[in-house]
Design an enzyme around this catalytic site. Structure first.
Site, mmCIF file in Angstrom:
data_model
loop_
_atom_site.group_PDB
_atom_site.id
_atom_site.type_symbol
_atom_site.label_atom_id
_atom_site.label_comp_id
_atom_site.label_asym_id
_atom_site.label_seq_id
_atom_site.Cartn_x
_atom_site.Cartn_y
_atom_site.Cartn_z
ATOM 1 N N ARG A 129 0.814 -1.234 0.000
ATOM 2 C CA ARG A 129 0.000 0.000 0.000
ATOM 3 C C ARG A 129 0.837 1.269 0.000
ATOM 4 N NH1 ARG A 129 -3.048 -3.367 3.240
ATOM 5 N NH2 ARG A 129 -4.849 -4.122 2.086
ATOM 6 N N LYS A 151 4.526 11.489 -11.554
ATOM 7 C CA LYS A 151 3.599 10.713 -12.371
ATOM 8 C C LYS A 151 4.262 9.364 -12.634
ATOM 9 C CE LYS A 151 1.931 13.559 -15.836
ATOM 10 N NZ LYS A 151 1.076 13.678 -17.027
ATOM 11 N N GLU A 193 12.220 17.336 -25.059
ATOM 12 C CA GLU A 193 11.506 17.739 -23.824
ATOM 13 C C GLU A 193 12.125 19.016 -23.257
ATOM 14 O OE1 GLU A 193 8.780 16.345 -22.972
ATOM 15 O OE2 GLU A 193 8.851 14.313 -23.803
ATOM 16 N N LYS A 235 10.144 22.393 -14.768
ATOM 17 C CA LYS A 235 9.212 21.303 -14.411
ATOM 18 C C LYS A 235 8.832 21.408 -12.934
ATOM 19 C CE LYS A 235 7.298 17.052 -14.990
ATOM 20 N NZ LYS A 235 7.380 15.773 -15.619
ATOM 21 N N GLU A 245 -2.073 17.712 -11.655
ATOM 22 C CA GLU A 245 -2.510 17.995 -13.029
ATOM 23 C C GLU A 245 -3.987 18.383 -13.096
ATOM 24 O OE1 GLU A 245 -0.446 16.061 -16.597
ATOM 25 O OE2 GLU A 245 -2.411 15.171 -16.612
ATOM 26 N N ARG A 249 -0.554 22.368 -14.881
ATOM 27 C CA ARG A 249 0.362 21.330 -15.354
ATOM 28 C C ARG A 249 0.098 20.956 -16.812
ATOM 29 N NH1 ARG A 249 2.617 16.492 -11.461
ATOM 30 N NH2 ARG A 249 3.842 15.435 -13.016
ATOM 31 N N ASN A 253 1.875 19.709 -21.555
ATOM 32 C CA ASN A 253 1.408 18.909 -22.689
ATOM 33 C C ASN A 253 1.627 19.594 -24.030
ATOM 34 O OD1 ASN A 253 0.516 16.864 -21.044
ATOM 35 N ND2 ASN A 253 -1.507 17.780 -20.787
ATOM 36 N N HIS A 256 2.459 17.781 -27.154
ATOM 37 C CA HIS A 256 2.145 16.372 -26.912
ATOM 38 C C HIS A 256 0.781 15.955 -27.452
ATOM 39 C CE1 HIS A 256 5.711 16.516 -24.525
ATOM 40 N NE2 HIS A 256 5.591 15.270 -24.126
ATOM 41 N N HIS A 260 1.663 12.947 -29.440
ATOM 42 C CA HIS A 260 1.287 11.583 -29.032
ATOM 43 C C HIS A 260 0.537 10.874 -30.154
ATOM 44 C CE1 HIS A 260 1.535 11.789 -24.376
ATOM 45 N NE2 HIS A 260 2.579 11.190 -24.899
ATOM 46 N N HIS A 272 9.577 9.031 -29.330
ATOM 47 C CA HIS A 272 8.789 10.041 -28.617
ATOM 48 C C HIS A 272 9.284 11.467 -28.904
ATOM 49 C CE1 HIS A 272 6.129 11.520 -25.506
ATOM 50 N NE2 HIS A 272 7.141 12.197 -24.975
HETATM 51 N N1 LIG Z 1 6.297 10.198 -15.630
HETATM 52 C C1 LIG Z 1 6.444 11.239 -16.404
HETATM 53 O O1 LIG Z 1 6.161 12.375 -16.019
HETATM 54 C C2 LIG Z 1 6.990 11.036 -17.777
HETATM 55 C C3 LIG Z 1 7.378 12.119 -18.565
HETATM 56 C C4 LIG Z 1 7.953 11.875 -19.813
HETATM 57 C C5 LIG Z 1 8.112 10.561 -20.254
HETATM 58 N N2 LIG Z 1 7.700 9.532 -19.466
HETATM 59 C C6 LIG Z 1 7.884 8.145 -19.883
HETATM 60 O O2 LIG Z 1 9.262 7.906 -20.048
HETATM 61 C C7 LIG Z 1 9.426 6.835 -20.961
HETATM 62 C C8 LIG Z 1 10.545 7.169 -21.905
HETATM 63 O O3 LIG Z 1 11.727 7.316 -21.163
HETATM 64 P P1 LIG Z 1 13.162 7.077 -21.811
HETATM 65 O O4 LIG Z 1 13.220 7.764 -23.103
HETATM 66 O O5 LIG Z 1 14.156 7.366 -20.771
HETATM 67 O O6 LIG Z 1 13.099 5.501 -22.167
HETATM 68 P P2 LIG Z 1 13.797 4.217 -21.517
HETATM 69 O O7 LIG Z 1 13.681 4.218 -20.060
HETATM 70 O O8 LIG Z 1 13.251 3.042 -22.242
HETATM 71 O O9 LIG Z 1 15.326 4.389 -21.905
HETATM 72 C C9 LIG Z 1 15.711 4.356 -23.259
HETATM 73 C C10 LIG Z 1 16.811 3.317 -23.491
HETATM 74 O O10 LIG Z 1 18.039 3.802 -22.952
HETATM 75 C C11 LIG Z 1 18.646 2.801 -22.132
HETATM 76 N N3 LIG Z 1 19.444 3.531 -21.153
HETATM 77 C C12 LIG Z 1 19.024 4.163 -20.027
HETATM 78 N N4 LIG Z 1 20.032 4.851 -19.477
HETATM 79 C C13 LIG Z 1 21.116 4.657 -20.263
HETATM 80 C C14 LIG Z 1 22.452 5.126 -20.221
HETATM 81 N N5 LIG Z 1 22.877 5.998 -19.297
HETATM 82 N N6 LIG Z 1 23.303 4.710 -21.173
HETATM 83 C C15 LIG Z 1 22.877 3.872 -22.159
HETATM 84 N N7 LIG Z 1 21.637 3.416 -22.268
HETATM 85 C C16 LIG Z 1 20.751 3.813 -21.314
HETATM 86 C C17 LIG Z 1 17.484 2.010 -21.605
HETATM 87 O O11 LIG Z 1 17.893 0.730 -21.202
HETATM 88 C C18 LIG Z 1 16.561 1.976 -22.813
HETATM 89 O O12 LIG Z 1 16.947 0.960 -23.690
HETATM 90 C C19 LIG Z 1 8.090 6.628 -21.631
HETATM 91 O O13 LIG Z 1 7.500 5.459 -21.138
HETATM 92 C C20 LIG Z 1 7.271 7.835 -21.220
HETATM 93 O O14 LIG Z 1 5.902 7.551 -21.113
HETATM 94 C C21 LIG Z 1 7.162 9.739 -18.244
#
Ligand SMILES: NC(=O)c1ccc[n+]([C@@H]2O[C@H](COP(=O)([O-])OP(=O)(O)OC[C@H]3O[C@@H](n4cnc5c(N)ncnc54)[C@H](O)[C@@H]3O)[C@@H](O)[C@H]2O)c1
Length: 364
Positions: A129, A151, A193, A235, A245, A249, A253, A256, A260, A272
């Protein structure tokens, strides 16, 4: 009729909740993080959650650093990639946490990109929990954006991030030096971003990018640290004002709404960051049509996006129809019209209601 005695009791739960936390940005801080974690005593036992790539690159080393500090730590991992950001992965991870003896006094450490942060944060929010968690982002997307704001969640087959929770981390540790192993493609993803944060709130970000596009693309430590400090500030400020949000917030977007939909319609052949860059440019064009943004500013922004090698137009091979369809499926769009964050000028956003499918169609 038996005598009926009415009983009413109010459960009083109004309380002051302090979800504040610090973001530390310091090149080469990676090795010092466990010492700081020990100082803060976020938990009695730690569960590092990471993906298979980051486990090899930094996970094993980080686990050793934690144990060197005398901390009780374990590590579990999941297969890297958005495809694995699912309830099934979370279920597997929390089951492993039970087997490893984690309890309500444990703390989760999300070590990795945005996928890891979203999954690990969500796992922490539901484990027994809710237990605390820490973010150690390792991609530029995670450092500049996803690790801040609380988030968390996973995707369903019917759409991205459809299940989740708002749950703030206890601390965010950012070492820009870990970006040295990140691919160029992933750096560009994060830059999209960062540009977004500049466009909605901080023209300083745009100046840095314009002056040092190559350094930004190469994740040059000084340039990227400057960008991260500004980006996290943007941010953080937005999240402070609107944690859940409910209003402001929404400005995050920007780019996006259409972005998206393009990402989805491209069947994820566009990543992305690319989709968001195109989304920002097309939403700017929509703002020009609506006489909110000047065409000169729209062109300037497009030039900046091109300077950091981000696309600005939908590739010809992508069909336009599914984009409009995806837009209607977005959980943020309700009814016949859409609410978009558009720009009045760089640094100044405006939330605009009543955007129609026709408005969007005109700029695709
Ligand atoms: N929660 C939020 O507010 C928020 C905001 C924006 C995006 N997101 C989410 O984030 C995700 C995308 O994140 P991402 O782009 O980091 O993707 P990811 O976490 O899949 O990382 C991308 C790739 O890089 C690799 N990697 C990570 N760190 C590394 C490093 N230092 N050196 C080499 N490789 C490395 C990972 O293993 C993966 O293969 C999506 O799911 C999206 O929905 C969330």
């Amino acid at each position: 009729m038996p005598a009926f005695k009415r009983y009413s009791k109010r459960i009083k739960l109004r309380k002051y909740v302090d979800n504040s936390y610090s973001i530390l940005i310091a090149p080469s801080c990676f090795h010092q993080i466990p010492r700081d974690i020990k100082k803060h005593q976020f938990g009695q036992k730690y569960c590092i959650i990471t993906d298979t790539n980051v486990k090899k690159l930094y996970g094993e080393e980080f686990l050793k650093l934690m144990r060197d500090q005398g901390l009780d730590a374990t590590m579990i991992s999941f297969q890297a990639g958005e495809r694995h950001k699912t309830l099934k992965t979370v279920e597997k991870l929390v089951s492993q946490m039970v087997q490893l003896g984690h309890n309500r006094k444990s703390c989760v450490i999300a070590l990795g990109g945005g996928v890891t942060g979203d999954i690990a944060g969500f796992a922490a929010s539901m484990y027994m929990r809710g237990i605390p968690f820490i973010q150690i982002p390792t991609t530029l997307v995670a450092m500049s954006d996803s690790s801040i704001g609380g988030k968390t969640g996973v995707d369903l087959t019917s759409g991205k991030n459809l299940v989740g929770a708002f749950t703030q981390p206890k601390k965010v540790y950012i070492d820009p030096q870990v970006l040295s192993t990140l691919s160029k493609k992933q750096v560009k993803n994060g830059l999209a971003e960062i540009v977004k944060h500049g466009l909605i709130s901080d023209k300083g970000i745009l100046r840095i990018l314009k002056k040092n596009p190559e350094k930004a693309l190469n994740a040059h430590t000084t340039t990227i640290t400057q960008l991260l400090i500004r980006s996290c500030r943007v941010k953080g400020r937005v999240v402070e004002k609107d944690e859940l949000e409910k209003g402001l917030r929404m400005i995050l977007n920007y780019g996006h709404s259409i972005g998206h939909a393009i990402e989805h319609a491209s069947n994820y052949s566009l990543n992305h960051g690319e989709a968001i860059a195109i989304g920002m440019n097309l939403e700017n064009r929509l703002a020009v049509d609506k006489k909110i943004l000047s065409s000169k500013n729209c062109e300037r922004i497009e030039e900046l996006l091109k300077l950091i090698k981000l696309p600005t137009r939908i590739p010809a091979k992508i069909d336009r129809k599914p984009i409009l369809k995806a837009l209607t499926k977005d959980k943020k769009n309700q009814g016949e019209t859409y609410t978009f964050t558009l720009l009045k000028r760089p640094g100044t956003p405006k939330i605009v209601h009543n955007i129609t499918a026709q408005d969007v169609k005109a700029v695709l």
